[in-house]
Write an enzyme that holds these catalytic residues in place. Structure first.
Site, PDB file in Angstrom:
ATOM      1  N   THR A 232       0.833  -1.159   0.121  1.00  0.00           N
ATOM      2  CA  THR A 232       0.128   0.236  -0.072  1.00  0.00           C
ATOM      3  C   THR A 232       0.881   1.265   0.071  1.00  0.00           C
ATOM      4  OG1 THR A 232      -0.190   0.287   2.301  1.00  0.00           O
ATOM      5  CG2 THR A 232      -1.665  -1.199   1.385  1.00  0.00           C
ATOM      6  N   CYS A 233       0.311   2.304   0.081  1.00  0.00           N
ATOM      7  CA  CYS A 233       1.173   3.538   0.184  1.00  0.00           C
ATOM      8  C   CYS A 233       1.837   3.903   1.392  1.00  0.00           C
ATOM      9  CB  CYS A 233      -0.115   4.969  -0.174  1.00  0.00           C
ATOM     10  SG  CYS A 233      -1.078   5.119   1.131  1.00  0.00           S
ATOM     11  N   ASN A 234       1.510   3.137   2.428  1.00  0.00           N
ATOM     12  CA  ASN A 234       2.120   3.253   3.756  1.00  0.00           C
ATOM     13  C   ASN A 234       2.871   1.962   4.147  1.00  0.00           C
ATOM     14  OD1 ASN A 234       0.795   5.459   4.485  1.00  0.00           O
ATOM     15  ND2 ASN A 234      -0.964   4.197   5.265  1.00  0.00           N
ATOM     16  N   ARG A 235       2.951   1.025   3.451  1.00  0.00           N
ATOM     17  CA  ARG A 235       3.662  -0.380   3.884  1.00  0.00           C
ATOM     18  C   ARG A 235       3.581  -1.462   2.662  1.00  0.00           C
ATOM     19  NH1 ARG A 235       2.515  -1.729   8.482  1.00  0.00           N
ATOM     20  NH2 ARG A 235       1.127   0.073   9.116  1.00  0.00           N
TER      21      ARG A 235
ATOM     22  N   ASP B 186      -7.432   4.022  10.516  1.00  0.00           N
ATOM     23  CA  ASP B 186      -7.626   3.819   8.960  1.00  0.00           C
ATOM     24  C   ASP B 186      -7.701   2.427   8.783  1.00  0.00           C
ATOM     25  OD1 ASP B 186      -7.418   3.879   6.201  1.00  0.00           O
ATOM     26  OD2 ASP B 186      -5.933   4.793   6.009  1.00  0.00           O
ATOM     27  N   PHE B 187      -8.911   1.876   8.271  1.00  0.00           N
ATOM     28  CA  PHE B 187      -9.216   0.443   8.044  1.00  0.00           C
ATOM     29  C   PHE B 187      -8.927  -0.153   6.681  1.00  0.00           C
ATOM     30  CE2 PHE B 187     -11.098   1.270  12.313  1.00  0.00           C
ATOM     31  CZ  PHE B 187     -10.758   0.057  12.787  1.00  0.00           C
ATOM     32  N   GLU B 188      -8.414   0.704   5.965  1.00  0.00           N
ATOM     33  CA  GLU B 188      -8.394   0.190   4.484  1.00  0.00           C
ATOM     34  C   GLU B 188      -7.623  -0.979   4.345  1.00  0.00           C
ATOM     35  OE1 GLU B 188      -7.662   3.547   1.818  1.00  0.00           O
ATOM     36  OE2 GLU B 188      -9.395   4.686   2.512  1.00  0.00           O
TER      37      GLU B 188
END
Length: 419
Positions: A57-60, A118-120
């Protein structure tokens, strides 16, 4: 507790990197698009790895799977991205067994998200598990773990207010626009890219800016048209990108390209332009900041915005952690049961052998032998004996491993690992 629930000699690992230590540029080096994910999974299968899921994802970017050594998973990641082992070692984390389980619970429950609550990510985990299952790379352990993490995520969402207010990158970006652009309802907004973050951002823009001058551009025009139709927005061709950027006051970039799609050469506007780059890897070149009047904001900046809503959400962390421990305890209980199930099954089969032999003896000795009654009584006794052993093995006051070895020794049992 032994968490070795793969093939003999393998352990469950979680390896990866996140916003906590890796900036957007490094995260971009290790990002995986759909093709790269598929290549990684096929390589894992060819290398004999039995169970594995991968998320990006954009974060990990993370891999959860079974291996003899974590380097097997790290190599898979580096082989299928631009990242190197040296870069990985500088910013990464490696968790094993119970720590890896705990990490997945925190990630899936939104407690480890760049924007708390953020549950995405849970939908990403489920999607990744589904892909691995199609490829025959999801064993019982990992499938059950995903199910329990999903359960914890749902409970936290329903039983706490940790996801109240702004909980996603897409909302945070809109919040930033509202706080920094005056008279936003009268400004020209261009959204370039209609992936998941792009769609969510679009929805939040419409909802919170009351702006009717939002334009969408996507490389694949029909995707943009489907989203635009839902919100009655304008769609322009990809060939009009430069023209539309120069007409805009706000540009939101959320494409999935592996290299920058917007740089200073596309921009000739003289009026102020706010650019929000929500992409990993970065899709807006840093050189746009050289232009007068252009402000570039990346998603790492957005996550640093601390507002009242975020502070309120933090107060719900203790309750969320209690829920995680509760669900994790249930998962660990299942693990323990699964661990001794083959022994209990082997014990039951041994007792059934004793029963058949004894019934055969008694049948020859007794002329009016009552077959049905003897069958009923002996089956009930076998069930009671196996239940007693199962309860003993669940008792935390005793060592399960020692008890299992003793039972196997006394009854001379041979257990099957896949029982």
């Amino acid at each position: 507790m032994n968490q070795n629930h793969g093939s003999r000699g393998t352990y469950f690992y979680a390896i990866g990197l996140s916003y906590k230590k890796a900036d957007a540029e490094i995260r971009g080096h290790f990002s995986l698009d759909d093709t790269a994910k598929l290549n990684l999974l096929n390589q894992a299968k060819a290398n004999g790895i039995e169970s594995l899921i991968v998320t990006s994802t954009c974060n990990r970017t993370e891999i959860y799977g079974f291996a003899e050594h974590p380097y097997q998973l790290i190599k898979l990641l580096c082989d299928n991205t631009k990242g190197t082992v040296e870069e990985f070692q500088d910013v990464a984390y490696v968790y094993k067994s119970s720590e890896a389980i705990s990490h997945m619970f925190r990630v899936g429950s939104g407690l480890d998200s760049q924007i708390l609550g953020d549950f995405e990510i849970i939908s990403q985990l489920k999607k990744s598990a589904s892909l691995s299952k199609k490829l025959g790379l999801l064993n019982t352990f990992l499938e059950r773990l995903i199910t329990m993490v999903t359960q914890a995520s749902k409970r936290i969402k329903n039983e706490t207010e940790i996801s109240s207010g702004a909980t996603s990158v897409s909302f945070a970006s809109v919040q930033y626009i509202l706080n920094n652009v005056s008279e936003i309802s009268n400004k020209n907004i261009l959204l370039f890219g209609t992936g998941k973050i792009g769609r969510n951002t679009c929805e939040n823009l419409v909802k919170h800016t009351k702006n009717e001058q939002i334009t969408l551009i996507n490389r694949t025009k029909d995707k943009a048209e489907r989203i635009a139709g839902k919100f009655n927005l304008l769609v322009k061709d990809y060939s009009n990108l430069q023209e539309e950027i120069n007409n805009s006051d706000v540009l939101v970039v959320a494409t999935g390209a592996q290299n920058p799609t917007v740089d200073k050469h596309l921009i000739q506007t003289k009026k102020p332009l706010l650019i929000l780059d929500l992409s990993i890897p970065k899709n807006v070149h840093e050189n746009v900041s050289e232009l007068e009047g252009v402000t570039l904001i990346h998603l790492d900046h957005l996550s640093q915005i601390t507002d009242e809503t975020l502070e309120k959400r933090k107060t719900h962390i203790p309750v969320a952690e209690i829920i995680i421990e509760d669900v994790k305890k249930e998962f660990n209980s299942w693990l323990e049961t699964r661990k001794f199930a083959p022994t209990i099954k082997a014990l039951k089969n041994k007792l059934l052998d004793f029963k058949l032999a004894e019934l055969d003896v008694q049948r020859k000795k007794i002329s009016d032998f009552n077959e049905a009654q003897a069958e009923l009584i002996s089956n009930n006794i076998i069930q009671k004996i196996t239940n007693h052993f199962a309860h003993h093995l669940k008792d935390e006051d005793f060592s399960t491993n020692e008890s299992l070895e003793l039972i196997k020794k006394v009854f001379q049992l041979e257990t099957s690992s896949n029982a």
